[in-house]
Design a protein around this motif. Sequence first.
Motif, PDB file in Angstrom:
ATOM      1  N   SER A  99       0.793  -0.979  -0.328  1.00  0.00           N
ATOM      2  CA  SER A  99       0.141   0.110   0.021  1.00  0.00           C
ATOM      3  C   SER A  99       0.577   1.103   0.229  1.00  0.00           C
ATOM      4  CB  SER A  99      -1.104   0.224   1.376  1.00  0.00           C
ATOM      5  OG  SER A  99      -1.441  -0.964   1.627  1.00  0.00           O
ATOM      6  N   HIS A 100       2.174   1.214   1.245  1.00  0.00           N
ATOM      7  CA  HIS A 100       2.699   2.314   0.986  1.00  0.00           C
ATOM      8  C   HIS A 100       3.685   2.670  -0.575  1.00  0.00           C
ATOM      9  CE1 HIS A 100       6.170   4.542   2.115  1.00  0.00           C
ATOM     10  NE2 HIS A 100       5.571   5.139   3.026  1.00  0.00           N
ATOM     11  N   VAL A 101       3.601   1.593  -0.858  1.00  0.00           N
ATOM     12  CA  VAL A 101       4.402   2.155  -2.198  1.00  0.00           C
ATOM     13  C   VAL A 101       3.469   2.254  -3.188  1.00  0.00           C
ATOM     14  CG1 VAL A 101       5.450   0.713  -4.082  1.00  0.00           C
ATOM     15  CG2 VAL A 101       6.598  -0.134  -2.335  1.00  0.00           C
ATOM     16  N   ALA A 102       2.377   2.402  -3.460  1.00  0.00           N
ATOM     17  CA  ALA A 102       1.700   2.421  -4.353  1.00  0.00           C
ATOM     18  C   ALA A 102       0.961   3.855  -4.299  1.00  0.00           C
ATOM     19  CB  ALA A 102      -0.046   1.872  -4.530  1.00  0.00           C
ATOM     20  N   ILE A 103       0.833   4.033  -2.725  1.00  0.00           N
ATOM     21  CA  ILE A 103       0.863   5.445  -2.479  1.00  0.00           C
ATOM     22  C   ILE A 103       1.530   6.324  -2.862  1.00  0.00           C
ATOM     23  CG2 ILE A 103       0.046   6.649  -0.379  1.00  0.00           C
ATOM     24  CD1 ILE A 103      -1.582   4.306   1.024  1.00  0.00           C
ATOM     25  N   TYR A 104       2.813   6.356  -2.494  1.00  0.00           N
ATOM     26  CA  TYR A 104       3.510   7.516  -2.560  1.00  0.00           C
ATOM     27  C   TYR A 104       5.035   6.965  -3.489  1.00  0.00           C
ATOM     28  CZ  TYR A 104       2.014   8.037   2.023  1.00  0.00           C
ATOM     29  OH  TYR A 104       0.816   8.658   2.891  1.00  0.00           O
ATOM     30  N   HIS A 105       4.242   6.285  -4.596  1.00  0.00           N
ATOM     31  CA  HIS A 105       4.885   6.149  -5.926  1.00  0.00           C
ATOM     32  C   HIS A 105       3.644   6.471  -6.905  1.00  0.00           C
ATOM     33  CE1 HIS A 105       8.706   5.709  -4.119  1.00  0.00           C
ATOM     34  NE2 HIS A 105       8.421   4.910  -3.370  1.00  0.00           N
ATOM     35  N   PRO A 106       3.643   7.470  -6.819  1.00  0.00           N
ATOM     36  CA  PRO A 106       2.805   7.121  -8.390  1.00  0.00           C
ATOM     37  C   PRO A 106       2.889   6.812  -9.606  1.00  0.00           C
ATOM     38  CG  PRO A 106       3.372   9.414  -7.871  1.00  0.00           C
ATOM     39  CD  PRO A 106       4.591   8.906  -7.147  1.00  0.00           C
ATOM     40  N   ASN A 107       1.804   6.053 -10.427  1.00  0.00           N
ATOM     41  CA  ASN A 107       1.893   5.151 -11.596  1.00  0.00           C
ATOM     42  C   ASN A 107       2.835   4.021 -11.283  1.00  0.00           C
ATOM     43  OD1 ASN A 107       0.915   7.176 -12.753  1.00  0.00           O
ATOM     44  ND2 ASN A 107       3.314   8.880 -13.184  1.00  0.00           N
ATOM     45  N   SER A 108       3.148   3.331  -9.487  1.00  0.00           N
ATOM     46  CA  SER A 108       3.637   2.327  -9.928  1.00  0.00           C
ATOM     47  C   SER A 108       3.388   1.324  -9.750  1.00  0.00           C
ATOM     48  CB  SER A 108       4.819   2.404  -8.794  1.00  0.00           C
ATOM     49  OG  SER A 108       3.176   2.510  -7.924  1.00  0.00           O
ATOM     50  N   LEU A 109       3.095  -0.046 -10.470  1.00  0.00           N
ATOM     51  CA  LEU A 109       3.028  -1.242 -10.849  1.00  0.00           C
ATOM     52  C   LEU A 109       3.353  -1.878  -9.582  1.00  0.00           C
ATOM     53  CD1 LEU A 109       1.445  -3.725 -11.817  1.00  0.00           C
ATOM     54  CD2 LEU A 109       3.398  -3.670 -13.577  1.00  0.00           C
ATOM     55  N   VAL A 110       2.054  -2.521  -8.457  1.00  0.00           N
ATOM     56  CA  VAL A 110       2.773  -4.109  -7.413  1.00  0.00           C
ATOM     57  C   VAL A 110       1.885  -4.798  -7.680  1.00  0.00           C
ATOM     58  CG1 VAL A 110       2.591  -3.599  -4.847  1.00  0.00           C
ATOM     59  CG2 VAL A 110       2.660  -1.469  -5.557  1.00  0.00           C
ATOM     60  N   LEU A 111       2.025  -5.999  -7.529  1.00  0.00           N
ATOM     61  CA  LEU A 111       1.805  -7.212  -7.812  1.00  0.00           C
ATOM     62  C   LEU A 111       2.336  -7.898  -6.614  1.00  0.00           C
ATOM     63  CD1 LEU A 111       3.438  -8.527 -11.399  1.00  0.00           C
ATOM     64  CD2 LEU A 111       1.285  -7.893 -11.286  1.00  0.00           C
ATOM     65  N   THR A 112       0.765  -8.984  -5.806  1.00  0.00           N
ATOM     66  CA  THR A 112       0.654  -9.656  -5.648  1.00  0.00           C
ATOM     67  C   THR A 112       0.840 -11.168  -6.014  1.00  0.00           C
ATOM     68  OG1 THR A 112      -1.973  -9.667  -4.904  1.00  0.00           O
ATOM     69  CG2 THR A 112      -0.052  -7.564  -3.866  1.00  0.00           C
TER      70      THR A 112
END
Length: 260
Positions: free
Chosen positions: A58-71
């Motif tokens: 969540s932190h990565v997605a919120i504070y790094h705009p336009n990022s892709l997080v895969l789980t």
Amino acid sequence: MSLAGDLSDAIDPTRLMTSAGLQPDPWQVEFLRSTAPRYLLLCARQVGKSTVTAALASHVAIYHPNSLVLTLAPSMQQSFEIFRKINSFYHEAETPELDAQSARRIELPNGSRIISLSGNAVTVRGFSAPRLVIVDEAAFADDELFAAVSPMLAGGGRLILLSSPNGKAGFFYEQWANGGAAWARTRVTAEMSSRIPAEFLAVERATKPDRDFRREYLCEFVDVDEQYFGSDLLLRAFESPVEPLFSRPFTWRAPAERVA
Ligand SMILES: Nc1ncnc2c1ncn2[C@@H]1O[C@H](COP(=O)(O)OP(=O)(O)OP(=O)(O)O)[C@@H](O)[C@H]1O
Ligand SMILES: [Mg+2]
């Protein structure tokens, strides 16, 4: 929220947990503040590994705009566990339905995407340049999944593998045991968790086969049930030098040929 508060939230992912009413354990703080590009979390059951990685995602997605997080996880059900926790950090009421690619996704107003997939090498190959890849229950995932994931990290993405242990085989075990300095590692046994009562562990120890208890709660890589000889023993049998019985070649003679 003040500017100072916003900045602290941006810098310190632990604040995402505290604002959700969870006081992170010391190992969770250490994990959340690490910037290691590759991280192995070897954990007992129910210590909070999915929760803490959901907070990081969540932190990565919120504070790094336009990022892709895969789980990812071996099954869609397991993968969805982290996704559900990520969703709860956003306090969203509705859970997105599975889309045409059998994925669940959240798209943030800042352009970031969090996508949850079952650990299937074919579906994973469709995504490029993730900022963060999380594999839950990684000791139970196929090695082909990791073969598909690692080239995606060439752009600097981070890889987090979390799991309770399985047998002494597979990518997760190999990296934990022999992966060297490429990985940061944290091991969290049930005894280290204040939320797992000692009395509960005592009952589990008394009622479970010893190898199951050691695997589930003490984070030991115990060989799989069907293997009669342990992996260590088999390995030593192949590796240990055996002294020859005779220093010179031995020629067998029939009794009649032998000199009385
Ligand atoms: N720091 C914390 N403070 C309070 N509760 C927590 C904390 N971390 C996790 N929990 C809670 O502990 C429970 C187990 O957490 P979680 O599902 O993340 O554990 P897990 O290690 O992934 O478990 P499993 O082995 O079953 O996958 C959840 O109810 C979660 O909300
Ligand atoms: Mg979990």
